[in-house]
Design a protein around this motif. Structure first.
Motif, PDB file in Angstrom:
ATOM      1  N   MET A 179      26.103 -20.374 -57.385  1.00 10.62           N
ATOM      2  CA  MET A 179      26.008 -19.882 -56.382  1.00 10.62           C
ATOM      3  C   MET A 179      27.298 -19.002 -55.932  1.00 10.62           C
ATOM      4  SD  MET A 179      24.333 -22.616 -53.715  1.00 10.62           S
ATOM      5  CE  MET A 179      25.317 -23.835 -53.864  1.00 10.62           C
ATOM      6  N   SER A 180      27.060 -17.877 -55.153  1.00  7.70           N
ATOM      7  CA  SER A 180      28.165 -17.204 -54.740  1.00  7.70           C
ATOM      8  C   SER A 180      29.123 -18.012 -53.712  1.00  7.70           C
ATOM      9  CB  SER A 180      27.558 -15.988 -53.818  1.00  7.70           C
ATOM     10  OG  SER A 180      27.201 -16.557 -52.741  1.00  7.70           O
ATOM     11  N   PHE A 181      30.248 -17.544 -53.506  1.00  8.77           N
ATOM     12  CA  PHE A 181      31.025 -18.386 -52.746  1.00  8.77           C
ATOM     13  C   PHE A 181      30.522 -18.385 -51.236  1.00  8.77           C
ATOM     14  CE2 PHE A 181      34.243 -18.678 -49.266  1.00  8.77           C
ATOM     15  CZ  PHE A 181      35.153 -19.504 -49.798  1.00  8.77           C
ATOM     16  N   GLU A 182      29.926 -17.426 -50.791  1.00  2.66           N
ATOM     17  CA  GLU A 182      29.227 -17.283 -49.526  1.00  2.66           C
ATOM     18  C   GLU A 182      28.083 -18.459 -49.252  1.00  2.66           C
ATOM     19  OE1 GLU A 182      27.801 -13.490 -48.740  1.00  2.66           O
ATOM     20  OE2 GLU A 182      27.691 -13.612 -46.562  1.00  2.66           O
ATOM     21  N   GLU A 183      27.513 -18.347 -50.396  1.00  2.00           N
ATOM     22  CA  GLU A 183      26.272 -19.426 -50.184  1.00  2.00           C
ATOM     23  C   GLU A 183      26.640 -20.746 -50.431  1.00  2.00           C
ATOM     24  OE1 GLU A 183      22.734 -16.880 -52.845  1.00  2.00           O
ATOM     25  OE2 GLU A 183      24.468 -17.608 -53.839  1.00  2.00           O
ATOM     26  N   SER A 184      27.628 -20.979 -51.272  1.00  3.81           N
ATOM     27  CA  SER A 184      28.370 -22.408 -51.280  1.00  3.81           C
ATOM     28  C   SER A 184      28.648 -22.816 -49.742  1.00  3.81           C
ATOM     29  CB  SER A 184      29.399 -22.349 -52.229  1.00  3.81           C
ATOM     30  OG  SER A 184      28.900 -22.019 -53.508  1.00  3.81           O
ATOM     31  N   LEU A 185      29.572 -21.705 -49.164  1.00  4.03           N
ATOM     32  CA  LEU A 185      30.008 -22.162 -47.933  1.00  4.03           C
ATOM     33  C   LEU A 185      29.142 -22.369 -46.771  1.00  4.03           C
ATOM     34  CD1 LEU A 185      33.120 -22.278 -46.766  1.00  4.03           C
ATOM     35  CD2 LEU A 185      32.635 -19.993 -45.954  1.00  4.03           C
ATOM     36  N   THR A 186      28.051 -21.417 -46.790  1.00  2.00           N
ATOM     37  CA  THR A 186      27.103 -21.919 -45.971  1.00  2.00           C
ATOM     38  C   THR A 186      26.348 -23.251 -46.060  1.00  2.00           C
ATOM     39  OG1 THR A 186      26.419 -19.345 -46.219  1.00  2.00           O
ATOM     40  CG2 THR A 186      24.847 -20.626 -45.009  1.00  2.00           C
ATOM     41  N   GLU A 187      26.046 -23.266 -47.536  1.00  2.00           N
ATOM     42  CA  GLU A 187      25.432 -24.702 -47.611  1.00  2.00           C
ATOM     43  C   GLU A 187      26.359 -25.857 -47.158  1.00  2.00           C
ATOM     44  OE1 GLU A 187      23.291 -24.822 -51.126  1.00  2.00           O
ATOM     45  OE2 GLU A 187      23.125 -27.025 -51.321  1.00  2.00           O
ATOM     46  N   LEU A 188      27.522 -25.424 -47.514  1.00  2.00           N
ATOM     47  CA  LEU A 188      28.610 -26.642 -47.177  1.00  2.00           C
ATOM     48  C   LEU A 188      28.525 -26.928 -45.516  1.00  2.00           C
ATOM     49  CD1 LEU A 188      30.619 -28.738 -47.987  1.00  2.00           C
ATOM     50  CD2 LEU A 188      32.307 -26.750 -48.104  1.00  2.00           C
ATOM     51  N   GLU A 189      28.459 -25.931 -44.924  1.00  2.00           N
ATOM     52  CA  GLU A 189      28.410 -26.103 -43.685  1.00  2.00           C
ATOM     53  C   GLU A 189      27.062 -26.680 -43.008  1.00  2.00           C
ATOM     54  OE1 GLU A 189      29.023 -21.696 -42.528  1.00  2.00           O
ATOM     55  OE2 GLU A 189      31.090 -22.236 -42.004  1.00  2.00           O
ATOM     56  N   GLY A 190      26.083 -26.319 -43.681  1.00  2.00           N
ATOM     57  CA  GLY A 190      24.697 -26.971 -43.439  1.00  2.00           C
ATOM     58  C   GLY A 190      24.645 -28.472 -43.488  1.00  2.00           C
TER      59      GLY A 190
END
Lengths: 73, 405
Positions: free
Chosen positions: A3-14
């Motif tokens: 995943m891109s960093f952005e996707e990882s970060l979004t998922e982590l927040e979720g």
């Protein structure tokens, strides 16, 4: 995976939100927690490994080409 | 005689002769400075005007196809530089300049042209916030269009490297001079054919002439039409170019553009560690909640607790029994006291009491019924007289009724 960093970060927040809301079974929460920690590691790794790569774009008869570009410090 | 040798021209022949002299090329591609007067933008699309200075004037025509590239709308009184070739207009026998290009002459004129274009594009809505494309939060590849020489590229790369290193696609671009506008346009178009997700268009500070390329309409339109968001960073903080207005984001300097383009790595690391803390805290709390729930449940089924409860009940039973016993004792005492009281009273009225006070009681035999009145007895009845310390058996030999009271 990749995943891109952005996707990882979004998922982590979720995941953090989901865990905080609660109402999960023990198994679910353990699984989410494990995923979350994995994402934390991935994000940190991506941040740490981020590298600057500079290329030069050249126009040749209407075609575009790239070549490595050395940055003079 | 001269007439014979030199011959006689017709007007047209003469005009053609003059024309051929003038158009040998000596007066082609000339730049002329002057002030516009008698300006007419004809409905045909051709522009007719005169340029003049203090002493002379020159007729000019700019054909439609050349006028199309004008970067501003000429006005009466405007100081301009015109580029053109001399020509003779045969019908009227006048020489005139066929203008191919025209530029504002001097800073004042540049500002005028700048304002004109700015107003025109603003009217068209090119600066409208509705058209601004959002910048990607986490670009993976940044296109940089700027001069290969000079500090701008270095500044941008340095800032990007410090904040958040990413892939960079640099396209060398002319940012000053005649061909700047065209070069900028072709760089924007080329970058739009790549996978960059944001473009930084940069140039260092300079005079309005230096920055002029960024004030040209073709640049403005190219920025507007770019599929990829563009950060414009032209000149210093105080320099505003048309390009700045059209761009999706205007940065005060090239370094600032780089800061806008990428997030700060350190901030991201902090954000991630905050998220990690949140995960751990939440999970800890969740688990300890579950644990305390479990021990709560366990305590409700603990056998020791059952024993304790039984013991409690037993104690309660004992308590009740004791209460009952003590209540019974008290009842007995009360009854005893009552009995004593009654016995005393009984004693007072007992016939035995009468005897002890010296009286006697007479009983009729054989049934020992008390003799209360004279009628209870007949002569010859056997009677027993009880006294304090004995009894006397007697036979009645007489009786007499008396009124004692």
């Amino acid at each position: 995976m990749d995943m891109s960093f952005e996707e990882s970060l979004t998922e982590l927040e979720g995941i953090a939100d989901k865990l905080e809301i609660g109402q999960l079974s023990l198994d679910e929460s353990l699984l989410l927690f494990e995923n979350g920690i994995k994402l934390v590691r991935e994000c940190n790794k991506k941040l740490k490994n981020a590298k600057q790569n500079v290329e030069k774009l050249i126009l040749e008869n209407g075609d575009i080409k790239t070549e490595p570009f050395d940055v003079q410090e | 005689m001269g007439l014979e040798t030199k011959g006689i021209y017709t007007v047209h022949e003469f005009t053609l002769a003059v024309k051929s002299t003038l158009t040998t090329g000596q007066f082609n591609d000339v730049w002329i400075r002057g002030e516009i007067s008698n300006y007419t933008n004809h409905s045909s699309g051709h522009r007719y005007f005169t340029i003049k200075d203090k002493n002379s004037q020159l007729a000019c025509i700019m054909f439609k196809w050349h006028g199309r590239n004008l970067r501003f709308e000429p006005e009466h009184g405007m100081k301009v530089l015109v580029l053109g070739d001399i020509d003779v207009y045969e019908q009227r026998g006048v020489y005139q300049l066929k203008v191919r290009d025209m530029r504002p002459d001097g800073i004042g004129e540049l500002y005028k042209a700048y304002e004109q274009l700015k107003n025109k594009l603003a009217m068209e809505g090119l600066f409208s916030p509705d058209h601004k494309k959002p910048l990607p939060g986490f670009p993976t590849k940044i296109g940089v269009a700027t001069s290969p020489t000079g500090a701008v590229l270095h500044d941008i790369l340095t800032v990007l490297k410090r904040r958040y290193p990413v892939n960079i696609l640099f396209i060398p671009t002319l940012v000053q001079g005649q061909s700047a506008a065209q070069s900028i346009v072709s760089s924007i178009e080329a970058l739009n054919r790549t996978d960059v997700d944001v473009i930084i268009l940069g140039r260092g500070g300079g005079s309005i002439e230096d920055l002029w390329g960024f004030n040209e309409e073709i640049v403005a339109r190219s920025v507007f039409n770019s599929r990829i968001p563009i950060i414009s960073a032209v000149g210093h903080e105080t320099d505003y170019t048309i390009c700045d207005f059209v761009a999706d984001v205007r940065a005060p300097t090239p370094s600032a553009a780089a800061e806008i383009a990428v997030p700060e790595r350190q901030e991201l690391a902090t954000q991630i560690s905050r998220l990690r803390d949140r995960l751990i805290e939440t999970q800890k709390r969740y688990l300890s909640d579950k644990q305390s729930r479990i021990s709560e449940l366990r305590s409700t089924v603990d056998p020791r607790l059952l024993l304790e409860r039984v013991a409690q009940y037993m104690q309660y039973v004992d308590e009740l029994a004791q209460k009952q016993a003590s209540g019974f004792g008290r009842l007995l005492e009360v009854k005893q006291a009552l009995l004593d009281a009654h016995a005393g009273k009984l004693d007072a009225i007992s016939p035995l009491g009468t005897l002890s006070r010296g009286y006697s009681i007479t009983l009729k035999l054989p049934h020992k019924t008390p003799v209360r009145c004279i009628a209870d007895i007949e002569i010859s009845d056997e009677i027993s007289i009880l006294v304090k310390d004995g009894k006397i058996k007697c036979v009645v030999n007489d009786k007499e009724e008396c009124k004692w009271t």
